[in-house]
Design a protein around this motif. Sequence first.
Motif, short mmCIF file in Angstrom:
data_model
loop_
_atom_site.label_atom_id
_atom_site.label_comp_id
_atom_site.label_asym_id
_atom_site.label_seq_id
_atom_site.Cartn_x
_atom_site.Cartn_y
_atom_site.Cartn_z
N MET A 170 70.96 86.06 28.91
CA MET A 170 70.53 87.37 28.41
C MET A 170 69.72 88.12 29.45
N LEU A 171 68.78 87.40 30.09
CA LEU A 171 67.91 88.05 31.08
C LEU A 171 68.72 88.49 32.30
N ALA A 172 69.59 87.61 32.77
CA ALA A 172 70.42 87.94 33.93
C ALA A 172 71.32 89.13 33.62
N GLU A 173 71.81 89.17 32.38
CA GLU A 173 72.70 90.25 31.98
C GLU A 173 71.93 91.58 31.93
N ALA A 174 70.71 91.52 31.40
CA ALA A 174 69.87 92.73 31.33
C ALA A 174 69.56 93.23 32.74
N LEU A 175 69.22 92.30 33.62
CA LEU A 175 68.90 92.66 35.00
C LEU A 175 70.13 93.27 35.70
N GLU A 176 71.28 92.66 35.46
CA GLU A 176 72.50 93.16 36.08
C GLU A 176 72.81 94.58 35.58
N HIS A 177 72.61 94.80 34.28
CA HIS A 177 72.84 96.14 33.71
C HIS A 177 71.94 97.18 34.39
N VAL A 178 70.65 96.86 34.50
CA VAL A 178 69.70 97.80 35.08
C VAL A 178 70.06 98.10 36.54
N VAL A 179 70.34 97.05 37.30
CA VAL A 179 70.62 97.25 38.72
C VAL A 179 71.94 98.01 38.92
N ALA B 104 70.63 107.86 27.18
CA ALA B 104 70.92 107.13 25.93
C ALA B 104 71.92 106.01 26.18
N ASP B 105 72.95 106.28 26.98
CA ASP B 105 73.94 105.24 27.30
C ASP B 105 73.28 104.04 27.97
N PHE B 106 72.43 104.37 28.96
CA PHE B 106 71.75 103.31 29.72
C PHE B 106 70.86 102.48 28.78
N LEU B 107 70.08 103.16 27.94
CA LEU B 107 69.11 102.46 27.10
C LEU B 107 69.78 101.70 25.95
N GLU B 108 70.83 102.30 25.37
CA GLU B 108 71.51 101.62 24.26
C GLU B 108 72.07 100.29 24.70
N GLU B 109 72.70 100.28 25.87
CA GLU B 109 73.27 99.02 26.34
C GLU B 109 72.17 98.00 26.65
N LEU B 110 71.06 98.50 27.22
CA LEU B 110 69.95 97.58 27.51
C LEU B 110 69.40 96.96 26.23
N LEU B 111 69.18 97.80 25.21
CA LEU B 111 68.65 97.30 23.92
C LEU B 111 69.61 96.27 23.33
N ASP B 112 70.90 96.56 23.45
CA ASP B 112 71.92 95.68 22.92
C ASP B 112 71.85 94.31 23.62
N ILE B 113 71.74 94.33 24.95
CA ILE B 113 71.71 93.07 25.71
C ILE B 113 70.48 92.24 25.34
N VAL B 114 69.33 92.89 25.22
CA VAL B 114 68.11 92.11 24.95
C VAL B 114 67.88 91.94 23.46
N ASP B 115 68.86 92.39 22.65
CA ASP B 115 68.85 92.15 21.22
C ASP B 115 67.64 92.77 20.52
N LEU B 116 67.35 94.02 20.87
CA LEU B 116 66.30 94.77 20.17
C LEU B 116 66.97 95.91 19.41
N ASP B 117 66.49 96.12 18.16
CA ASP B 117 67.01 97.22 17.37
C ASP B 117 66.22 98.48 17.65
N GLY B 118 66.90 99.54 17.97
CA GLY B 118 66.21 100.81 18.17
C GLY B 118 67.21 101.95 18.11
N ASP B 119 66.75 103.05 17.53
CA ASP B 119 67.58 104.26 17.53
C ASP B 119 67.06 105.19 18.61
N ILE B 120 67.98 105.97 19.16
CA ILE B 120 67.59 106.85 20.25
C ILE B 120 67.70 108.31 19.79
N ASP B 121 66.58 109.02 19.86
CA ASP B 121 66.55 110.45 19.52
C ASP B 121 66.47 111.26 20.81
N LEU B 122 67.35 112.24 20.92
CA LEU B 122 67.35 113.10 22.11
C LEU B 122 66.85 114.49 21.72
N ASP B 123 66.09 115.09 22.62
CA ASP B 123 65.59 116.44 22.36
C ASP B 123 65.32 117.13 23.70
#
Lengths: 166, 80
Positions: B1-10, A26-45
Amino acid sequence: MTDQIPAAARPAELIQRLESEGDAAADFLEELLDIVDLDGDIDLDIEGDRATVSVVGGDLLQLVGDGGRVLDALQELTRLAVLQETGERSRLMLDVAGHRAQRRTELAKQAGEAVERVRVSGEPVRMSPMNPFERKVVHDTVAAASLRSESEGAEPQRRVVVLPGT
Amino acid sequence: MLAEALEHVVRAIVEHPDDVDVQTKELRRGRLLEVRVHPDDLGRVIGRSGRTATAIRTVIGAVAGAGGARIDFVDVDRRR
Protein backbone atom coordinates in the motif's frame (compact mmCIF):
# COMPACT_ATOMS: atom_id res chain seq x y z
CA MET A 1 -13.62 37.23 2.34
CA THR A 2 -13.50 40.83 1.21
CA ASP A 3 -11.03 40.25 -1.64
CA GLN A 4 -13.37 37.99 -3.57
CA ILE A 5 -14.01 38.99 -7.12
CA PRO A 6 -17.70 38.80 -8.00
CA ALA A 7 -18.43 35.91 -10.36
CA ALA A 8 -19.52 38.23 -13.15
CA ALA A 9 -16.19 40.07 -13.14
CA ARG A 10 -14.14 36.93 -13.68
CA PRO A 11 -13.13 36.25 -17.22
CA ALA A 12 -14.46 32.95 -18.53
CA GLU A 13 -10.92 31.86 -19.39
CA LEU A 14 -9.76 32.20 -15.79
CA ILE A 15 -12.73 30.22 -14.52
CA GLN A 16 -12.04 27.51 -17.05
CA ARG A 17 -8.38 27.34 -16.04
CA LEU A 18 -9.24 27.17 -12.33
CA GLU A 19 -11.83 24.47 -13.00
CA SER A 20 -9.32 22.30 -14.84
CA GLU A 21 -6.85 22.84 -11.98
CA GLY A 22 -9.53 21.61 -9.57
CA ASP A 23 -10.31 18.59 -11.73
CA ALA A 24 -6.64 17.60 -12.02
CA ALA A 25 -6.22 18.01 -8.25
CA ALA A 26 -9.31 15.89 -7.58
CA ASP A 27 -8.04 13.08 -9.83
CA PHE A 28 -4.69 13.07 -8.04
CA LEU A 29 -6.22 13.12 -4.55
CA GLU A 30 -9.02 10.62 -5.22
CA GLU A 31 -6.57 7.99 -6.37
CA LEU A 32 -4.30 8.69 -3.40
CA LEU A 33 -7.20 8.34 -0.92
CA ASP A 34 -8.22 5.14 -2.65
CA ILE A 35 -4.72 3.64 -2.38
CA VAL A 36 -4.32 4.47 1.30
CA ASP A 37 -7.89 3.35 1.98
CA LEU A 38 -9.23 6.60 3.42
CA ASP A 39 -12.80 7.73 2.80
CA GLY A 40 -13.17 11.31 1.72
CA ASP A 41 -15.26 13.39 -0.63
CA ILE A 42 -13.69 16.14 -2.66
CA ASP A 43 -15.41 19.52 -3.01
CA LEU A 44 -14.15 21.90 -5.69
CA ASP A 45 -14.73 25.63 -5.67
CA ILE A 46 -13.22 28.92 -6.79
CA GLU A 47 -12.38 31.63 -4.29
CA GLY A 48 -11.20 34.92 -5.74
CA ASP A 49 -8.57 33.92 -8.30
CA ARG A 50 -7.77 30.51 -6.82
CA ALA A 51 -9.13 27.03 -7.12
CA THR A 52 -10.02 25.53 -3.74
CA VAL A 53 -10.05 21.82 -3.13
CA SER A 54 -11.51 20.44 0.09
CA VAL A 55 -11.29 16.85 1.19
CA VAL A 56 -14.06 16.17 3.68
CA GLY A 57 -15.39 13.22 5.60
CA GLY A 58 -14.32 10.37 7.84
CA ASP A 59 -11.06 10.05 9.62
CA LEU A 60 -8.69 12.36 7.77
CA LEU A 61 -6.68 13.91 10.59
CA GLN A 62 -3.53 12.01 9.63
CA LEU A 63 -3.58 14.03 6.41
CA VAL A 64 -3.63 17.27 8.43
CA GLY A 65 -0.83 16.54 10.90
CA ASP A 66 0.51 18.75 13.69
CA GLY A 67 -0.23 22.37 12.86
CA GLY A 68 -1.28 21.34 9.34
CA ARG A 69 2.23 20.12 8.46
CA VAL A 70 1.00 17.15 6.41
CA LEU A 71 -1.73 19.28 4.80
CA ASP A 72 0.87 21.83 3.63
CA ALA A 73 3.02 19.03 2.16
CA LEU A 74 0.01 17.49 0.44
CA GLN A 75 -0.97 20.88 -0.98
CA GLU A 76 2.54 21.29 -2.36
CA LEU A 77 2.41 17.88 -4.05
CA THR A 78 -1.09 18.50 -5.38
CA ARG A 79 0.07 21.76 -6.96
CA LEU A 80 2.98 19.93 -8.61
CA ALA A 81 0.65 17.21 -9.89
CA VAL A 82 -1.61 19.91 -11.36
CA LEU A 83 1.38 21.64 -12.95
CA GLN A 84 2.39 18.36 -14.56
CA GLU A 85 -1.15 17.66 -15.77
CA THR A 86 -2.14 21.11 -17.03
CA GLY A 87 1.22 22.80 -17.68
CA GLU A 88 0.08 25.70 -15.48
CA ARG A 89 1.60 26.65 -12.17
CA SER A 90 -1.28 26.44 -9.69
CA ARG A 91 -1.92 28.43 -6.51
CA LEU A 92 -4.75 26.14 -5.52
CA MET A 93 -5.72 25.98 -1.88
CA LEU A 94 -6.14 22.54 -0.37
CA ASP A 95 -8.12 21.92 2.79
CA VAL A 96 -8.57 18.65 4.63
CA ALA A 97 -11.24 18.01 7.27
CA GLY A 98 -12.00 21.74 7.47
CA HIS A 99 -8.60 22.47 9.05
CA ARG A 100 -7.90 25.67 7.13
CA ALA A 101 -11.48 26.90 7.45
CA GLN A 102 -11.29 26.51 11.23
CA ARG A 103 -7.82 28.05 11.38
CA ARG A 104 -9.04 30.98 9.29
CA THR A 105 -11.80 31.73 11.81
CA GLU A 106 -9.33 31.62 14.71
CA LEU A 107 -6.84 33.83 12.88
CA ALA A 108 -9.44 36.41 11.89
CA LYS A 109 -10.35 36.64 15.57
CA GLN A 110 -6.69 37.05 16.63
CA ALA A 111 -6.17 39.65 13.92
CA GLY A 112 -9.26 41.53 15.08
CA GLU A 113 -7.84 41.58 18.62
CA ALA A 114 -4.49 42.85 17.34
CA VAL A 115 -6.27 45.63 15.41
CA GLU A 116 -8.01 46.70 18.61
CA ARG A 117 -4.70 46.74 20.53
CA VAL A 118 -3.07 48.87 17.82
CA ARG A 119 -6.01 51.30 17.80
CA VAL A 120 -5.92 51.70 21.58
CA SER A 121 -2.13 51.93 22.00
CA GLY A 122 -1.08 53.51 18.69
CA GLU A 123 1.87 51.07 18.74
CA PRO A 124 2.60 48.30 16.18
CA VAL A 125 1.65 44.77 17.24
CA ARG A 126 3.81 41.77 16.22
CA MET A 127 1.87 38.55 15.78
CA SER A 128 3.18 34.98 16.18
CA PRO A 129 5.09 33.38 13.29
CA MET A 130 2.69 32.03 10.65
CA ASN A 131 2.76 30.26 7.32
CA PRO A 132 1.85 32.17 4.11
CA PHE A 133 -1.82 31.11 4.18
CA GLU A 134 -2.18 32.27 7.78
CA ARG A 135 -0.44 35.59 7.13
CA LYS A 136 -2.76 36.24 4.21
CA VAL A 137 -5.80 35.76 6.44
CA VAL A 138 -4.35 38.26 8.92
CA HIS A 139 -3.38 40.82 6.24
CA ASP A 140 -6.90 40.60 4.76
CA THR A 141 -8.55 41.07 8.16
CA VAL A 142 -6.33 44.05 8.97
CA ALA A 143 -6.99 45.64 5.56
CA ALA A 144 -10.74 45.17 6.05
CA ALA A 145 -10.35 47.13 9.31
CA SER A 146 -8.60 49.92 7.33
CA LEU A 147 -5.22 49.48 9.02
CA ARG A 148 -1.95 48.51 7.38
CA SER A 149 0.20 45.44 8.04
CA GLU A 150 3.45 44.05 6.78
CA SER A 151 5.41 40.81 7.15
CA GLU A 152 8.86 40.65 8.69
CA GLY A 153 11.49 37.97 9.32
CA ALA A 154 12.40 34.84 7.39
CA GLU A 155 10.40 31.59 7.10
CA PRO A 156 9.47 29.77 9.24
CA GLN A 157 9.68 32.69 11.70
CA ARG A 158 8.01 35.16 9.33
CA ARG A 159 5.27 37.13 11.08
CA VAL A 160 2.74 39.87 10.50
CA VAL A 161 3.15 43.27 12.11
CA VAL A 162 -0.04 45.32 12.41
CA LEU A 163 0.75 49.02 12.01
CA PRO A 164 -0.99 52.04 13.47
CA GLY A 165 -3.07 54.12 11.02
CA THR A 166 -1.32 56.60 8.74
CA MET B 1 0.00 0.00 0.00
CA LEU B 2 2.74 2.45 0.97
CA ALA B 3 4.86 1.70 -2.10
CA GLU B 4 1.78 2.09 -4.27
CA ALA B 5 0.91 5.45 -2.68
CA LEU B 6 4.49 6.65 -3.14
CA GLU B 7 4.53 5.50 -6.75
CA HIS B 8 1.25 7.33 -7.43
CA VAL B 9 2.58 10.59 -5.95
CA VAL B 10 5.90 10.43 -7.78
CA ARG B 11 4.34 9.43 -11.12
CA ALA B 12 2.00 12.41 -10.86
CA ILE B 13 4.79 14.97 -10.59
CA VAL B 14 7.40 13.73 -13.09
CA GLU B 15 7.89 14.16 -16.83
CA HIS B 16 8.49 10.41 -17.36
CA PRO B 17 5.97 8.48 -15.21
CA ASP B 18 6.70 5.17 -16.92
CA ASP B 19 10.27 5.28 -15.64
CA VAL B 20 9.16 5.45 -12.02
CA ASP B 21 9.83 2.34 -10.00
CA VAL B 22 9.45 1.82 -6.25
CA GLN B 23 11.06 -1.06 -4.40
CA THR B 24 10.35 -1.89 -0.76
CA LYS B 25 13.22 -3.25 1.28
CA GLU B 26 12.90 -4.53 4.82
CA LEU B 27 16.04 -3.55 6.65
CA ARG B 28 17.03 -4.32 10.21
CA ARG B 29 16.34 -0.71 11.13
CA GLY B 30 12.96 -0.58 9.39
CA ARG B 31 11.38 -0.24 6.02
CA LEU B 32 13.15 1.46 3.12
CA LEU B 33 11.29 2.61 0.02
CA GLU B 34 13.64 3.09 -2.90
CA VAL B 35 12.32 5.31 -5.68
CA ARG B 36 13.93 5.22 -9.12
CA VAL B 37 13.11 7.97 -11.57
CA HIS B 38 14.35 9.08 -14.97
CA PRO B 39 17.61 11.08 -14.61
CA ASP B 40 15.85 14.19 -15.96
CA ASP B 41 13.25 13.88 -13.19
CA LEU B 42 15.57 13.58 -10.21
CA GLY B 43 15.69 17.35 -9.72
CA ARG B 44 11.92 17.47 -10.02
CA VAL B 45 11.27 14.95 -7.23
CA ILE B 46 13.86 16.55 -4.98
CA GLY B 47 12.83 20.14 -5.63
CA ARG B 48 14.46 23.40 -4.65
CA SER B 49 16.40 22.87 -1.39
CA GLY B 50 14.87 19.40 -1.16
CA ARG B 51 11.42 20.87 -0.69
CA THR B 52 9.56 18.35 -2.83
CA ALA B 53 11.40 15.35 -1.37
CA THR B 54 10.51 16.64 2.10
CA ALA B 55 6.85 17.01 1.14
CA ILE B 56 6.81 13.45 -0.25
CA ARG B 57 8.42 12.09 2.94
CA THR B 58 5.95 14.02 5.10
CA VAL B 59 2.85 12.75 3.29
CA ILE B 60 4.02 9.16 2.96
CA GLY B 61 5.24 9.21 6.58
CA ALA B 62 1.77 10.34 7.67
CA VAL B 63 0.08 7.33 6.09
CA ALA B 64 2.87 4.87 6.95
CA GLY B 65 1.64 4.28 10.48
CA ALA B 66 3.85 2.89 13.21
CA GLY B 67 7.51 2.47 12.33
CA GLY B 68 7.30 4.86 9.39
CA ALA B 69 9.46 4.37 6.34
CA ARG B 70 12.66 5.78 4.94
CA ILE B 71 12.51 7.01 1.37
CA ASP B 72 15.54 7.18 -0.94
CA PHE B 73 15.50 8.72 -4.39
CA VAL B 74 17.76 7.16 -6.99
CA ASP B 75 18.05 7.96 -10.67
CA VAL B 76 17.72 4.99 -13.04
CA ASP B 77 21.31 5.23 -14.28
CA ARG B 78 22.65 4.31 -10.87
CA ARG B 79 22.48 1.06 -8.88
CA ARG B 80 21.38 -1.01 -11.79
